[in-house]
Design an enzyme around this catalytic site. Structure first.
Site, PDB file in Angstrom:
ATOM      1  N   CYS A  23       0.943  -1.098  -0.029  1.00 18.29           N
ATOM      2  CA  CYS A  23       0.175   0.122  -0.061  1.00 18.29           C
ATOM      3  C   CYS A  23       1.028   1.310   0.189  1.00 18.29           C
ATOM      4  O   CYS A  23       1.638   1.678   0.806  1.00 18.29           O
ATOM      5  CB  CYS A  23      -0.898  -0.011   1.221  1.00 18.29           C
ATOM      6  SG  CYS A  23      -1.491   1.397   1.783  1.00 18.29           S
ATOM      7  N   CYS A  26       0.230   3.723   2.822  1.00 17.43           N
ATOM      8  CA  CYS A  26       0.437   3.292   4.133  1.00 17.43           C
ATOM      9  C   CYS A  26       2.117   3.601   4.208  1.00 17.43           C
ATOM     10  O   CYS A  26       2.673   3.980   5.540  1.00 17.43           O
ATOM     11  CB  CYS A  26       0.537   1.640   4.389  1.00 17.43           C
ATOM     12  SG  CYS A  26      -1.103   1.248   4.111  1.00 17.43           S
TER      13      CYS A  26
END
Length: 100
Positions: A23, A26
């Site tokens: 991600c 993230c």
């Protein structure tokens, strides 16, 4: 799961970062959370939970997207947010929700 419960039932606020290695946002959030920890020091515990390795926990807490950050204190969920926020936004929310 019991170790997770031991952590979130702490007197000290605990910010849990639900993330995935694949991600992009993230990865952007990670250094921001480090700045939050540097700023708040011993007043907060920050832990990271990989949703791919902890699917049962993520499901139990209804984490639908990553990154999702959830603030706990004494086992109570005080706040949650999906997406990336700035260090100042996260710090302000932690101090407001935990009476700083």
């Amino acid at each position: 799961m019991s170790k997770f419960n031991d952590i979130i039932y702490s007197e000290k606020p605990v910010l849990v970062d639900f993330f995935a290695t694949w991600c992009g946002p993230c990865q952007m959030l990670s250094p921001i959370l480090k700045q939050v920890k540097d700023n708040l020091g011993e007043r907060i515990t920050i832990i990271k939970i990989d949703v791919d390795k902890n699917q049962e926990l993520a499901s139990k807490l209804q984490v639908r997207g990553v990154p999702t950050i959830i603030l706990f204190q004494q086992g109570n969920q005080l706040w949650r947010q999906s997406g990336v926020l700035s260090k100042d936004e996260i710090t302000k929310i932690i101090l407001e929700k935990t009476n700083g």
